[in-house]
Write an enzyme that holds these catalytic residues in place. Structure first.
Site, PDB file in Angstrom:
ATOM      1  CG  HIS A 296     -14.613  18.766  61.821  1.00 29.88           C
ATOM      2  ND1 HIS A 296     -13.704  19.762  62.098  1.00 29.88           N
ATOM      3  CD2 HIS A 296     -15.573  19.361  61.078  1.00 29.88           C
ATOM      4  CE1 HIS A 296     -14.103  20.891  61.547  1.00 29.88           C
ATOM      5  NE2 HIS A 296     -15.236  20.667  60.910  1.00 29.88           N
TER       6      HIS A 296
ATOM      7  CG  HIS B 144     -20.261  21.568  60.920  1.00 32.64           C
ATOM      8  ND1 HIS B 144     -20.080  22.765  61.553  1.00 32.64           N
ATOM      9  CD2 HIS B 144     -19.050  21.217  60.420  1.00 32.64           C
ATOM     10  CE1 HIS B 144     -18.810  23.146  61.433  1.00 32.64           C
ATOM     11  NE2 HIS B 144     -18.159  22.225  60.753  1.00 32.64           N
TER      12      HIS B 144
ATOM     13  CG  ASP C 223     -25.304  23.767  60.615  1.00 29.55           C
ATOM     14  OD1 ASP C 223     -24.383  22.984  60.935  1.00 29.55           O
ATOM     15  OD2 ASP C 223     -25.088  24.959  60.346  1.00 29.55           O
TER      16      ASP C 223
ATOM     17  N   GLY D 226     -16.936  29.236  60.089  1.00 31.66           N
ATOM     18  CA  GLY D 226     -17.380  30.288  59.176  1.00 31.66           C
ATOM     19  C   GLY D 226     -16.326  30.608  58.132  1.00 31.66           C
TER      20      GLY D 226
ATOM     21  CG  HIS E 137     -13.736  25.172  61.234  1.00 32.52           C
ATOM     22  ND1 HIS E 137     -14.470  24.947  62.355  1.00 32.52           N
ATOM     23  CD2 HIS E 137     -14.269  24.386  60.249  1.00 32.52           C
ATOM     24  CE1 HIS E 137     -15.419  24.055  62.074  1.00 32.52           C
ATOM     25  NE2 HIS E 137     -15.321  23.704  60.810  1.00 32.52           N
TER      26      HIS E 137
ATOM     27  CD  GLU F 151     -12.810  24.650  55.543  1.00 34.11           C
ATOM     28  OE1 GLU F 151     -13.054  25.489  56.436  1.00 34.11           O
ATOM     29  OE2 GLU F 151     -13.674  23.878  55.090  1.00 34.11           O
TER      30      GLU F 151
ATOM     31  CG  ASP G 100     -16.800  19.604  57.394  1.00 37.21           C
ATOM     32  OD1 ASP G 100     -17.017  20.054  58.540  1.00 37.21           O
ATOM     33  OD2 ASP G 100     -16.320  20.306  56.486  1.00 37.21           O
TER      34      ASP G 100
HETATM   35 ZN   LIG Z   1     -16.273  22.063  59.752  1.00 39.99          ZN
END
Ligand SMILES: [Zn+2]
Length: 316
Positions: A8, A10, A12, A168, A195, A198, A275
């Site tokens: 997991h 990202h 960006d 998101g 996701h 969370e 993450d």
């Molecule tokens: Zn994430």
């Protein structure tokens, strides 16, 4: 020691600040930072960050430079390079192609650029294998874009593109809103991670499971729901847990209150992930260190966490 596996992560949220600075100068993109030092500060969550809003704001800046093919290829290459140098053997990197369309690229072009970067890095660093996960985005007016993401995933699914995700603001746009998108995902038989659990509760996770997810991003809300824990154990669902990030968005009041130990002891297949390496200023090795220091995981238990991750990888 088992293979270091990162499920997991990202793109960006994991860019090198130096690269963002260089790309912005090269492409004359105005950054909300007057100096490199200020940029570095603005790309990381504040040390005392415990709010989702403050955290999510950190994604605006990297996306400014992720609008052209060379930037997507370069940043994917560099992230794989960083992971290889850390000793990671297998990683799945995710991003939302629909967030890179501001300069006219299509989601196919965005994905192809990132695949090129991943392949070039794997040639140079054969010790690592990477997959790419395409994220649909939570929102109220982007169903067509999400369906396009699913089409792109179907088209490129193979030795690099390996699954779709939903990312998101979970509390603003509940998982239940995305039934039509995941009906299409199911129709195409695409592997899924979502996701959930969370910033929203156990019901969000139940919906994700009903969409066919065998993996859930975070999923820490299950800790308050014994019946759901039982279901996760029974169905061998893997949770992609990101402890530092969960703390920074305020999902747990303190690191030591994080339920990863309880979920693990209950038999849930929890895995440890970063993450966002830049936003959270972390890495897989640092997160594993936290497991030892804060949660008293033994070496044998760490091996089990890594084994769970390895078994849940999308590229076999
Ligand atoms: Zn994430």
């Amino acid at each position: 020691m088992r293979k270091l596996t990162e499920l997991h992560l990202h793109l960006d949220g994991s860019l090198r600040p130096e690269t963002v600075w260089e790309l912005a100068r090269e492409k004359q993109i105005a950054l909300p930072a007057a100096s490199f030092e200020e940029l570095q500060l603005k790309m990381r969550a504040p040390k005392d960050c415990t709010s989702l809003h403050e955290f999510l704001e950190r994604f605006d800046l990297p996306l400014l430079v992720l609008q052209e093919e060379d930037a997507l290829e370069r940043t994917t290459f560099e992230l794989v390079e960083d992971l290889a140098k850390e000793g990671v053997s297998y990683a799945e990197i995710r991003f939302a192609p629909q967030q890179s369309l501001q300069k006219g690229l299509t989601q196919d072009q965005v994905t192809e650029a990132s695949v090129r970067g991943a392949k070039r890095a794997m040639e140079l660093y054969p010790s690592i294998r990477v997959g790419l996960i395409l994220c649909c985005m939570r929102g109220s007016a982007n169903e067509a874009l999400n369906l396009d993401t699913v089409e792109t995933a179907r088209k490129y699914l193979g030795d690099v593109v390996c699954a779709v995700d939903l990312a998101g603001a979970e509390s603003l746009y509940p998982t239940e809103m995305f039934g039509p998108v995941f009906a299409r995902v199911k129709e195409y038989g695409l592997p899924v991670t979502i996701h959930a659990g969370e910033a929203a509760g156990p019901d969000s996770m139940r919906t994700a499971l009903s969409y066919g997810a065998k993996r859930i991003g975070h999923g820490i809300a299950a800790a308050s729901d014994p019946a759901l824990i039982e279901e996760l154990v029974e169905k061998k669902v893997t949770l992609e847990v990101c402890v530092t990030s969960n703390y920074q968005i305020g999902a747990v009041p303190s690191l030591k209150d994080h339920p990863i130990r309880r979920l693990f002891d209950a038999g849930v297949r929890v895995t440890v992930n970063s993450d966002n390496m830049t936003i959270s200023d972390t890495s897989l090795c640092r997160e594993l260190e936290l497991m030892r220091e804060v949660f008293r995981f033994t070496d044998k238990e760490i091996d089990t966490l890594l084994e769970y991750a390895w078994e849940a990888r999308f590229l076999k």
